[in-house]
Motif scaffolding. Structure first.
Motif, mmCIF file in Angstrom:
data_model
loop_
_atom_site.group_PDB
_atom_site.id
_atom_site.type_symbol
_atom_site.label_atom_id
_atom_site.label_comp_id
_atom_site.label_asym_id
_atom_site.label_seq_id
_atom_site.Cartn_x
_atom_site.Cartn_y
_atom_site.Cartn_z
ATOM 1 N N LYS A 145 0.725 -1.276 0.141
ATOM 2 C CA LYS A 145 0.132 0.073 0.036
ATOM 3 C C LYS A 145 0.932 1.201 -0.076
ATOM 4 O O LYS A 145 0.314 2.184 -0.702
ATOM 5 N N GLU A 149 0.806 4.119 -3.070
ATOM 6 C CA GLU A 149 0.441 5.508 -2.666
ATOM 7 C C GLU A 149 1.495 6.324 -3.116
ATOM 8 O O GLU A 149 1.196 7.497 -3.902
ATOM 9 N N ILE A 237 -14.419 7.716 -6.979
ATOM 10 C CA ILE A 237 -13.597 7.745 -5.666
ATOM 11 C C ILE A 237 -12.813 8.999 -5.730
ATOM 12 O O ILE A 237 -12.500 9.975 -4.924
ATOM 13 N N ASP A 241 -13.265 11.117 -2.717
ATOM 14 C CA ASP A 241 -12.194 11.294 -1.654
ATOM 15 C C ASP A 241 -11.044 12.206 -2.089
ATOM 16 O O ASP A 241 -9.946 12.435 -1.313
ATOM 17 N N ALA A 258 -6.710 4.784 -6.057
ATOM 18 C CA ALA A 258 -7.355 3.806 -5.323
ATOM 19 C C ALA A 258 -8.588 3.286 -5.997
ATOM 20 O O ALA A 258 -9.130 2.081 -5.774
ATOM 21 N N ARG A 262 -9.506 -0.274 -7.113
ATOM 22 C CA ARG A 262 -10.597 -1.124 -6.239
ATOM 23 C C ARG A 262 -9.767 -1.273 -4.873
ATOM 24 O O ARG A 262 -10.494 -2.199 -4.090
ATOM 25 N N GLN A 264 -8.287 0.316 -0.900
ATOM 26 C CA GLN A 264 -8.389 1.589 0.051
ATOM 27 C C GLN A 264 -6.794 2.025 0.336
ATOM 28 O O GLN A 264 -6.056 0.999 0.707
ATOM 29 N N GLY A 267 -5.173 6.359 5.221
ATOM 30 C CA GLY A 267 -5.328 5.942 6.558
ATOM 31 C C GLY A 267 -3.960 6.499 7.717
ATOM 32 O O GLY A 267 -3.214 6.850 7.216
ATOM 33 N N THR A 280 -8.926 7.697 5.281
ATOM 34 C CA THR A 280 -8.619 6.727 4.320
ATOM 35 C C THR A 280 -9.350 7.576 3.011
ATOM 36 O O THR A 280 -9.995 8.439 2.799
ATOM 37 N N GLY A 282 -10.540 5.651 -0.885
ATOM 38 C CA GLY A 282 -11.187 4.694 -1.602
ATOM 39 C C GLY A 282 -11.744 3.626 -0.733
ATOM 40 O O GLY A 282 -11.918 3.757 0.629
ATOM 41 N N ASP A 283 -12.386 2.705 -1.264
ATOM 42 C CA ASP A 283 -13.213 1.413 -0.454
ATOM 43 C C ASP A 283 -12.188 0.280 -0.880
ATOM 44 O O ASP A 283 -11.802 -0.128 -1.837
ATOM 45 N N ALA A 284 -12.435 -0.601 0.396
ATOM 46 C CA ALA A 284 -11.604 -1.888 0.392
ATOM 47 C C ALA A 284 -12.359 -2.970 -0.338
ATOM 48 O O ALA A 284 -13.025 -3.710 0.330
#
Length: 319
Positions: A145, A149, A237, A241, A258, A262, A264, A267, A280, A282-284
């Motif tokens: 991650k 990022e 997203i 976000d 993100a 697809r 997250q 955070g 955060t 995006g969605d996990a």
């Protein structure tokens, strides 16, 4: 098509072929050294008060901006007196130095390679070279991650924004941008040491990145469609976000990435042993995995190519 566009195109091609020349002199590293020298000088001559530190930081910022722009501008002008082609060749080299796409890909893929080998300790060490957070306790998923990022965020300030400014004003304006961006990375922190000293540099970096970051986010959504990632979710997203960050610019591309993957991002994270709570992005929809690192790099490259072509078109219409 004028020489500025060709210089940028060829500089981009050199970056893709060669990456950063680690064992050769690099103008951006010289800018970093200049910032270190000027910080010591201006801290010594200005009062050690909040106001004194603020004006010391402004003085540093102005000096770095003048040097970053004027030296390449003067160099190209002097070479132009000798030969137009000599000046053009130098501008190609300078454009190459400004871009960081290949370096970003190379360093992030070192993280991928270590994760592929199930070498978590090696992956943590590799990712520590490209992120500012603490990495010694990260899981494999958290390491991946962090690398994703970094690729997403630096798509804008490492590639698209430099392309934007080089197309506007050639290598001199590109180096002005790199000077501002380097200042932000070195002194633009909200800690005790730089809260006042680095405030002006941080604000200037936010200002110059405002338009390029949003262009980058939008073009990353388009790129997600073109390379068959989830473009629809990237747009969703991005809209939702893109402001989920302390910086007004950093979440623009992170949100698009993100959504496209697809996963997250962002955070909470530890910096120098202290936990920082961050929203955060995006969605996990699925767990993040090390294969997302090359996917993020493909998205970065597609976004870079589209932006370069778009800026070249706009440049040719204006000039």
């Amino acid at each position: 098509m004028n020489t500025t566009i060709w210089a940028v195109f060829l500089g981009f091609a050199l970056d893709q072929l060669l990456g950063d020349p680690y064992h050769f002199p690099h103008p951006v590293r010289w800018i970093g050294s200049l910032i270190q020298v000027l910080e010591k000088y201006f801290r010594r001559i200005f009062p050690k008060t909040p106001q004194g530190e603020y004006f010391a930081g402004i003085s540093l910022m102005l000096c770095v901006c003048v040097v970053s722009f004027c030296i390449p501008a003067i160099l190209l002008a002097l070479l132009g007196l000798v030969s137009h082609w000599l000046s053009f060749a130098m501008e190609v080299v300078l454009c190459y130095y400004i871009l960081a796409a290949r370096s970003l890909q190379k360093e992030s893929m070192k993280v991928y390679d270590k994760l592929e080998e199930n070498d978590l300790a090696g992956a943590r060490k590799a990712v520590s070279m490209i992120v500012g957070r603490d990495t010694e306790n990260l899981t494999a998923s958290q390491v991946a991650k962090a690398a994703v990022e970094t690729v997403a965020e630096n798509t804008s300030d490492g590639v698209v924004a430099p392309l934007f400014f080089m197309m506007l004003g050639g290598a001199p304006l590109g180096f002005l941008y790199k000077g501002i961006n380097t200042m932000d990375s070195m002194i633009g922190y909200k800690n005790k040491r730089y809260l006042h000293f680095g405030k002006a540099a941080a604000k200037l970096d936010d200002a110059v990145n405002y338009i390029p970051a949003r262009i980058s986010g939008l073009l990353m959504v388009l790129s997600a469609y073109l390379i068959r990632l989830d473009g629809k979710n990237a747009w969703k997203i991005f809209k939702r976000d893109r402001r989920n960050h302390a910086s007004p610019n950093s979440a623009q591309t992170e949100a698009a990435c993100a959504g496209a993957l697809r996963v997250q991002l962002a955070g909470d994270a530890y910096y120098f042993g202290e936990l920082y709570h961050k929203p955060t992005i995006g969605d996990a929809l699925r767990p993040i995995e090390h294969e997302d690192i090359p996917r993020a790099n493909n998205l970065m490259l597609a976004t870079s190519l589209i932006s370069m072509l778009l800026f070249a078109l706009i440049h040719s219409l204006i000039y």
